[in-house]
Write a protein that holds these residues in place. Structure first.
Motif, PDB file in Angstrom:
ATOM      1  N   GLU A  22       0.853  -1.198   0.000  1.00  0.00           N
ATOM      2  CA  GLU A  22       0.000   0.000   0.000  1.00  0.00           C
ATOM      3  C   GLU A  22       0.885   1.243   0.000  1.00  0.00           C
ATOM      4  OE1 GLU A  22      -2.475   0.014   3.415  1.00  0.00           O
ATOM      5  OE2 GLU A  22      -3.393  -1.892   2.873  1.00  0.00           O
ATOM      6  N   ALA A  23       0.459   2.255  -0.714  1.00  0.00           N
ATOM      7  CA  ALA A  23       1.202   3.515  -0.639  1.00  0.00           C
ATOM      8  C   ALA A  23       0.886   4.173   0.697  1.00  0.00           C
ATOM      9  CB  ALA A  23       0.784   4.419  -1.789  1.00  0.00           C
ATOM     10  N   ARG A  57      -2.820   3.827  -7.527  1.00  0.00           N
ATOM     11  CA  ARG A  57      -1.761   2.911  -7.054  1.00  0.00           C
ATOM     12  C   ARG A  57      -1.204   2.068  -8.209  1.00  0.00           C
ATOM     13  NH1 ARG A  57       1.880   0.772  -6.350  1.00  0.00           N
ATOM     14  NH2 ARG A  57       2.743  -0.522  -4.697  1.00  0.00           N
ATOM     15  N   ARG A  61       4.220   2.643 -10.277  1.00  0.00           N
ATOM     16  CA  ARG A  61       5.137   1.503 -10.243  1.00  0.00           C
ATOM     17  C   ARG A  61       6.216   1.664 -11.308  1.00  0.00           C
ATOM     18  NH1 ARG A  61       2.835  -3.526  -9.843  1.00  0.00           N
ATOM     19  NH2 ARG A  61       1.097  -2.701  -8.653  1.00  0.00           N
ATOM     20  N   THR A 252      -8.461  -3.817  -8.096  1.00  0.00           N
ATOM     21  CA  THR A 252      -7.901  -3.105  -6.938  1.00  0.00           C
ATOM     22  C   THR A 252      -7.042  -3.995  -6.043  1.00  0.00           C
ATOM     23  OG1 THR A 252      -9.841  -1.687  -7.002  1.00  0.00           O
ATOM     24  CG2 THR A 252      -8.529  -1.594  -5.004  1.00  0.00           C
ATOM     25  N   TYR A 255      -3.420  -4.119  -7.308  1.00  0.00           N
ATOM     26  CA  TYR A 255      -2.610  -2.917  -7.544  1.00  0.00           C
ATOM     27  C   TYR A 255      -1.466  -2.790  -6.538  1.00  0.00           C
ATOM     28  CZ  TYR A 255      -6.565  -1.286 -10.458  1.00  0.00           C
ATOM     29  OH  TYR A 255      -7.548  -1.164 -11.407  1.00  0.00           O
ATOM     30  N   THR A 256      -1.656  -3.337  -5.345  1.00  0.00           N
ATOM     31  CA  THR A 256      -0.630  -3.207  -4.308  1.00  0.00           C
ATOM     32  C   THR A 256       0.387  -4.361  -4.366  1.00  0.00           C
ATOM     33  OG1 THR A 256      -2.176  -4.330  -2.847  1.00  0.00           O
ATOM     34  CG2 THR A 256      -2.065  -1.935  -2.651  1.00  0.00           C
ATOM     35  N   GLN A 323      -4.827   5.736   1.455  1.00  0.00           N
ATOM     36  CA  GLN A 323      -4.624   4.447   2.129  1.00  0.00           C
ATOM     37  C   GLN A 323      -5.952   3.896   2.662  1.00  0.00           C
ATOM     38  OE1 GLN A 323      -1.781   4.643   5.404  1.00  0.00           O
ATOM     39  NE2 GLN A 323      -0.608   3.043   4.372  1.00  0.00           N
ATOM     40  N   TYR A 326      -7.835   1.497   0.582  1.00  0.00           N
ATOM     41  CA  TYR A 326      -7.354   0.117   0.585  1.00  0.00           C
ATOM     42  C   TYR A 326      -7.732  -0.626   1.859  1.00  0.00           C
ATOM     43  CZ  TYR A 326      -5.402   0.534  -3.923  1.00  0.00           C
ATOM     44  OH  TYR A 326      -5.311   0.659  -5.283  1.00  0.00           O
TER      45      TYR A 326
END
Ligand SMILES: NC(=O)c1ccc[n+]([C@@H]2O[C@H](COP(=O)([O-])OP(=O)(O)OC[C@H]3O[C@@H](n4cnc5c(N)ncnc54)[C@H](OP(=O)(O)O)[C@@H]3O)[C@@H](O)[C@H]2O)c1
Length: 343
Positions: A22-23, A57, A61, A252, A255-256, A323, A326
């Motif tokens: 997670e960002a 997110r 990358r 979703t 994505y992390t 965050q 998520y």
């Protein structure tokens, strides 16, 4: 002359490193910049609301795979709803409300490209980032052009209490389908069935998801509106109906992940002659205005509920609010209402 509604400071959010998982706040930095000055043909926009999107997110990358990317040192990309405070462009005047991908900052200069004027007498300003904006348009076109529900059709929407999912499920209901929403809490499930008219809500964190789907959809699933991918998609594929549609709106849950994973149960698509369909909302840009008119009409008739999850904050709060998406903390569209701005 400019009519600035806040303290005249322009705070901007930059990504400082590629996030792991997670960002979080440690991946970003707020910097203060001079107030931008519009040149001939440009406007100065004051941001009132920041759109907080799960998809961000995906593009943060170290990969050249995406058309849009955010790399260390970049201003964080994001949608904004705000007001023109200075105009040197004949198409806009001070006081006009607009939306556009202006980035996570208090003020931005634009030559008008990608900026849309919005009518706040039709819908409040933050709704133009949510149900009347990209989220609602995504739901509208993905459902009407690809899932094509109607009476006798069973549609499963995951990420169902989110910005896109909450609208997609309601459109499915309006068009006559039975709609099953998958979400991560009983409380959000209750919201789906009691306030948004979903037929069934399933909490994917409780019990066996496949068994719950079989019970809720005894005749199998005609369309899967997939926002999250991962295990939730994988379990749903086992119960796809003959010639069903799996609409790939987003993933979703992946994505992390450093290494994204596809669903092993894709084999059911073969025996059931079903298809997976990719989708990008911008393919329908020439029909946005007509879709927005329809969405607004459904709201007026009481058939469609649009909800924004408004968090008061500033540019520096963006990482924390991002965050929260998520952690499943939003109902409907997550937006930040900027503290200093005039509404
Ligand atoms: N194709 C297009 O043109 C297009 C356009 C816009 C958006 N999208 C995509 O549509 C999807 C939904 O976007 P949105 O803006 O509506 O986001 P959203 O659903 O409002 O926000 C994220 C939600 O996802 C769920 N979630 C988060 N992590 C999860 C995980 N690991 N596993 C399962 N669920 C998880 C959470 O709900 P729970 O409580 O249910 O877990 C959370 O509330 C995104 O994937 C986005 O990229 C695609």
């Amino acid at each position: 002359m400019s009519t600035l509604a806040n303290d005249g400071r322009n705070r901007q959010l930059f990504m400082t490193r590629f996030p792991q998982g997670e960002a979080g706040p440690g991946d970003f930095e707020v910097r203060e910049a001079p107030m931008p000055e519009p040149k001939d043909g440009e406007v100065l926009v004051e941001a009132h609301y920041l759109s907080v999107d799960a998809a961000l997110r995906l593009i943060m990358r170290d990969s050249k795979d995406f058309l849009f990317r955010v790399q260390p040192g970049d201003l964080v990309r994001g949608g904004v709803a705000g007001k023109i405070v200075e105009s040197r462009n004949p198409n806009f005047k001070p006081g006009d409300f607009v939306t556009g991908g202006l980035g996570v900052q208090n003020y931005a200069v634009s030559d008008g490209t990608g900026l849309s004027k919005v009518d706040t007498s039709i819908a409040p300003l933050p709704q133009w980032l949510g149900g009347m904006g990209v989220s609602g348009l995504t739901a509208y076109f993905a459902v009407t052009e690809e899932c094509k529900p109607g009476p006798g059709h069973t549609m499963v929407v995951n990420g169902a209490a989110g910005a896109v999912g909450s609208i997609a499920g309601q459109i499915g209901r309006i068009l006559g389908a039975k709609v099953i929403g998958i979400t991560g809490s009983d409380e959000k499930g209750k919201w789906l069935t009691e306030e948004l008219g979903f037929d069934v809500a399933i909490n994917y964190k409780k019990g066996d998801l496949y068994e719950q789907l079989v019970k809720a959809a005894p005749d199998r699933i005609n369309s899967i509106f997939d926002n999250v991918g991962g295990d939730i998609l994988n379990e749903s594929l086992r119960w796809i109906a003959l010639r069903g549609v799996v609409l790939l709106c987003g993933s979703t849950s992946q994505y992390t992940q450093e290494k994204m994973e596809g669903p092993s149960n894709y084999i059911w698509l073969g025996t059931m002659r079903a298809r997976m369909q990719g989708f990008v909302v911008y393919d329908y840009a020439d029909k946005f205005a007509a879709a927005q008119a329809q969405l607004a009409q459904w709201v007026k008739e009481g058939k469609l509920v649009m909800r924004e999850n408004v968090v008061d904050g500033d540019v520096g709060d963006f990482p924390d609010v991002f965050q929260r998406l998520y952690h499943g903390e939003n109902r409907g569209k997550m937006v930040i209402r900027l503290q200093a701005a005039s509404a």
